[in-house]
Scaffold this active site. Sequence first.
Site, PDB file in Angstrom:
ATOM      1  N   HIS A 190       0.746  -1.230  -0.131  1.00 47.76           N
ATOM      2  CA  HIS A 190      -0.030  -0.083  -0.035  1.00 47.76           C
ATOM      3  C   HIS A 190       0.784   1.266   0.021  1.00 47.76           C
ATOM      4  O   HIS A 190       1.307   1.621   1.137  1.00 47.76           O
ATOM      5  CB  HIS A 190      -0.781  -0.046   1.094  1.00 47.76           C
ATOM      6  CG  HIS A 190      -1.987   0.826   1.224  1.00 47.76           C
ATOM      7  ND1 HIS A 190      -2.147   1.906   0.299  1.00 47.76           N
ATOM      8  CD2 HIS A 190      -3.033   1.156   1.726  1.00 47.76           C
ATOM      9  CE1 HIS A 190      -3.122   2.673   0.539  1.00 47.76           C
ATOM     10  NE2 HIS A 190      -3.989   1.945   1.168  1.00 47.76           N
ATOM     11  N   TYR A 195      -0.792   7.301   3.239  1.00 48.34           N
ATOM     12  CA  TYR A 195      -0.287   6.504   4.534  1.00 48.34           C
ATOM     13  C   TYR A 195       1.372   6.344   4.342  1.00 48.34           C
ATOM     14  O   TYR A 195       2.061   7.152   3.532  1.00 48.34           O
ATOM     15  CB  TYR A 195      -0.866   5.114   4.423  1.00 48.34           C
ATOM     16  CG  TYR A 195      -2.190   5.250   4.653  1.00 48.34           C
ATOM     17  CD1 TYR A 195      -2.740   5.688   5.814  1.00 48.34           C
ATOM     18  CD2 TYR A 195      -3.065   4.662   3.647  1.00 48.34           C
ATOM     19  CE1 TYR A 195      -4.300   6.054   6.004  1.00 48.34           C
ATOM     20  CE2 TYR A 195      -4.676   4.689   3.889  1.00 48.34           C
ATOM     21  CZ  TYR A 195      -5.202   5.315   4.897  1.00 48.34           C
ATOM     22  OH  TYR A 195      -6.552   5.481   5.213  1.00 48.34           O
ATOM     23  N   ARG A 282      -8.704  11.715 -11.006  1.00 49.18           N
ATOM     24  CA  ARG A 282      -9.872  12.698 -10.689  1.00 49.18           C
ATOM     25  C   ARG A 282     -10.180  12.395  -9.198  1.00 49.18           C
ATOM     26  O   ARG A 282     -10.940  12.975  -8.579  1.00 49.18           O
ATOM     27  CB  ARG A 282     -11.006  12.224 -11.656  1.00 49.18           C
ATOM     28  CG  ARG A 282     -11.245  10.663 -11.575  1.00 49.18           C
ATOM     29  CD  ARG A 282     -11.928   9.944 -12.529  1.00 49.18           C
ATOM     30  NE  ARG A 282     -12.262   8.732 -12.566  1.00 49.18           N
ATOM     31  CZ  ARG A 282     -12.797   7.966 -13.453  1.00 49.18           C
ATOM     32  NH1 ARG A 282     -13.104   8.547 -14.801  1.00 49.18           N
ATOM     33  NH2 ARG A 282     -12.855   6.715 -13.381  1.00 49.18           N
ATOM     34  N   GLY A 333     -14.351  -0.663  -6.119  1.00 50.39           N
ATOM     35  CA  GLY A 333     -14.448  -0.395  -4.815  1.00 50.39           C
ATOM     36  C   GLY A 333     -15.948  -0.615  -4.059  1.00 50.39           C
ATOM     37  O   GLY A 333     -16.689  -1.560  -3.820  1.00 50.39           O
TER      38      GLY A 333
END
Length: 379
Positions: A190, A195, A282, A333
């Site tokens: 990730h 993060y 975007r 998602g």
Amino acid sequence: MEEQREEIYESGTIGIIPLLTPYKMGKFDLSHRVVLAPQSRLRSYNFTAQPHAILYYSQRTTPGGFLIGEASGISDTAQGYPNTPGIWTKEHVEAWKPIVNAVHEKGGIFFCQLWHAGRVSNYSYQPNGSPPISCTDQPIKSEFHIDGSDGASFPPPHRLTVEEISQVINDFRNAAKNAIEAGFDGVEIHGANGYLVDQFMKDQVNDRTDEYGGSLANRCRFPLQLVEAVADEIGADRVGIRLSPYADYNDSGDSNPEALGFYMAEALNKYNILYCHVIEPRMVTQFEKLATRKSLLPMRNAFRGTFIVAGGYDGEDGNNVISQGGADLVAFGRLFLANPDLPRRFELISTLNKYDRSTFYTFDPVVGYTDYPFLDSNK
């Protein structure tokens, strides 16, 4: 890979749905190009994956489908939200095993997303109430919290030393090894959404003056060292990375996202990893889809492996980006969250269930989690 692209672009066959064409991702034979995006659901109590995740992930599995699991902490310093899963202990490994098995029993390919929140955390999530870690000692100024709570302001983080950076890299390596032990087919690092890994890359955050700060190459040193370590541990053909160069999530923006994205896409080729998964320009905020003229094509053209895009896609957008050569795979998602049979709905051009944002980050093991209906109500 080029042959696969040309076959899709030039077929011109009426009735072909680009998202539902097969694709060979390294050694993995995918039956379609609809990917379950990694999504934190805050239902892994005590930072441990729970049995109710068996149903959640298996509902969204099709034979030859590709799923990326929710962000899983790589160490006891990695967490920043309640009830997110870990992958740093034997207990975590054992908890993930039946979930991974359920996906494999239905013929799915399942990757574990390795995550460290970095400064997107507070004392309550850290061992012994210590400050969270980052590339900097400057705190996040915003007070956004994924679960919708007001919460406390983010505290000043601890600026990692060079020696401590080496330990974090080793934590990622060990977490990757644990993920394979749990049965996952591979891992995704990730490196997005503000993060820890993203914090090092972005010049809005990284204010270091050593070899991990300053120039673009220095800011990307940490993520590339991570990639190398993880690839050495489990094999490059089992490794992907997620990036969001354009996004400013968690106060992590960059003054030249185009250069950052292109640099990473090119640099990753050295390690021959399986895929690069990038969030659309975007999606500069976490929930809004904005109009933009910016494109991921320079990154797509620079990276030699499988290229996955994500960020506000619907079926039409996904078919277009595949048919036009903008990506190999598309990660969904919110639509996949609310439509466990999303590939089937795309095939039938069916109405989609509407997602309920209010249940995204609750702790309920059923409501808003495994109770979204299938087209076939018997499933």
